[in-house]
Design a protein around this motif. Structure first.
Motif, short mmCIF file in Angstrom:
data_model
loop_
_atom_site.label_atom_id
_atom_site.label_comp_id
_atom_site.label_asym_id
_atom_site.label_seq_id
_atom_site.Cartn_x
_atom_site.Cartn_y
_atom_site.Cartn_z
N UNK A 1 27.31 28.28 7.09
CA UNK A 1 27.49 29.55 7.77
C UNK A 1 26.16 30.30 7.86
N UNK A 2 25.47 30.39 6.74
CA UNK A 2 24.19 31.10 6.75
C UNK A 2 23.18 30.43 7.67
N UNK A 3 23.15 29.10 7.66
CA UNK A 3 22.21 28.36 8.52
C UNK A 3 22.53 28.60 10.00
N UNK A 4 23.78 28.59 10.36
CA UNK A 4 24.16 28.83 11.75
C UNK A 4 23.71 30.21 12.20
N UNK A 5 23.88 31.19 11.33
CA UNK A 5 23.46 32.56 11.66
C UNK A 5 21.95 32.66 11.78
N UNK A 6 21.23 32.04 10.85
CA UNK A 6 19.76 32.06 10.89
C UNK A 6 19.22 31.41 12.15
N UNK A 7 19.88 30.33 12.57
CA UNK A 7 19.42 29.55 13.73
C UNK A 7 19.92 30.12 15.05
N UNK A 8 20.81 31.08 14.99
CA UNK A 8 21.33 31.68 16.22
C UNK A 8 22.36 30.83 16.93
N UNK A 9 23.08 30.00 16.20
CA UNK A 9 24.06 29.09 16.79
C UNK A 9 25.47 29.70 16.66
N UNK A 10 25.86 30.43 17.70
CA UNK A 10 27.16 31.11 17.67
C UNK A 10 28.32 30.12 17.62
N UNK A 11 28.18 28.99 18.31
CA UNK A 11 29.25 27.99 18.28
C UNK A 11 29.44 27.43 16.87
N UNK A 12 28.34 27.09 16.21
CA UNK A 12 28.42 26.57 14.84
C UNK A 12 28.98 27.62 13.90
N UNK A 16 32.35 27.10 11.76
CA UNK A 16 32.33 27.26 10.30
C UNK A 16 33.38 28.27 9.85
N UNK A 17 33.50 29.36 10.57
CA UNK A 17 34.50 30.37 10.20
C UNK A 17 35.91 29.82 10.34
N UNK A 18 36.17 29.09 11.41
CA UNK A 18 37.51 28.49 11.59
C UNK A 18 37.81 27.46 10.50
N UNK A 19 36.75 26.85 9.97
CA UNK A 19 36.92 25.85 8.91
C UNK A 19 37.03 26.49 7.53
N UNK A 20 36.94 27.82 7.47
CA UNK A 20 37.13 28.51 6.21
C UNK A 20 35.88 29.06 5.55
N UNK A 21 34.74 29.02 6.24
CA UNK A 21 33.51 29.58 5.67
C UNK A 21 33.69 31.09 5.47
N UNK A 22 33.07 31.60 4.44
CA UNK A 22 33.16 33.03 4.14
C UNK A 22 32.28 33.83 5.10
N UNK A 23 32.88 34.79 5.79
CA UNK A 23 32.14 35.63 6.73
C UNK A 23 31.10 36.48 5.99
N UNK A 24 31.33 36.74 4.72
CA UNK A 24 30.40 37.56 3.93
C UNK A 24 29.65 36.73 2.89
N UNK A 25 29.41 35.45 3.18
CA UNK A 25 28.61 34.61 2.27
C UNK A 25 27.27 35.29 2.03
N UNK A 26 26.66 35.01 0.89
CA UNK A 26 25.37 35.66 0.55
C UNK A 26 24.34 34.61 0.18
N UNK A 27 23.08 34.89 0.53
CA UNK A 27 21.98 34.04 0.08
C UNK A 27 21.35 34.66 -1.17
N UNK A 28 20.23 34.11 -1.60
CA UNK A 28 19.60 34.60 -2.84
C UNK A 28 19.07 36.02 -2.72
N UNK A 29 18.88 36.52 -1.51
CA UNK A 29 18.44 37.90 -1.27
C UNK A 29 19.62 38.82 -0.97
#
Length: 84
Positions: A1-12, A16-29
């Motif tokens: 999820x974080x990678x898709x957002x960083x890369x600007x891939x709205x489809x991915x 990811x969200x439909x597959x259950x990824x957390x919309x509020x996932x967090x990175x180390x920052x």
């Protein structure tokens, strides 16, 4: 999820969200996918995340929200998406 957002891939991001990824996932920052979309000026990703319930008011490790970063960076289209 974080990678898709960083890369600007709205489809991915949507897949990811439909597959259950957390919309509020967090990175180390403590940045969320929405924050990464803002930092990269990825409007389509921001739209997907907001539609799926991402909270633009969450703060990262520096105490900034996605909306504050969008304003600071001059990303006016994303500011509008975030309701600011």
């Amino acid at each position: 999820m974080l990678a898709a957002a960083r890369e600007g891939d709205a489809d991915a991001a949507a897949v990811a969200l439909r597959a259950g990824a957390a919309v509020e996932a967090r990175d180390s920052e403590q940045r969320t996918p929405l924050m990464h979309a803002v930092l990269g000026d990825h409007v389509a990703v921001a739209r997907v995340l907001v539609a799926m319930g991402a909270d633009p008011g969450i703060r990262d490790a520096q105490g900034r929200t996605a909306l504050e970063n969008a304003r600071r960076l001059g990303h006016e289209e994303i500011v509008a998406v975030l309701g600011g």
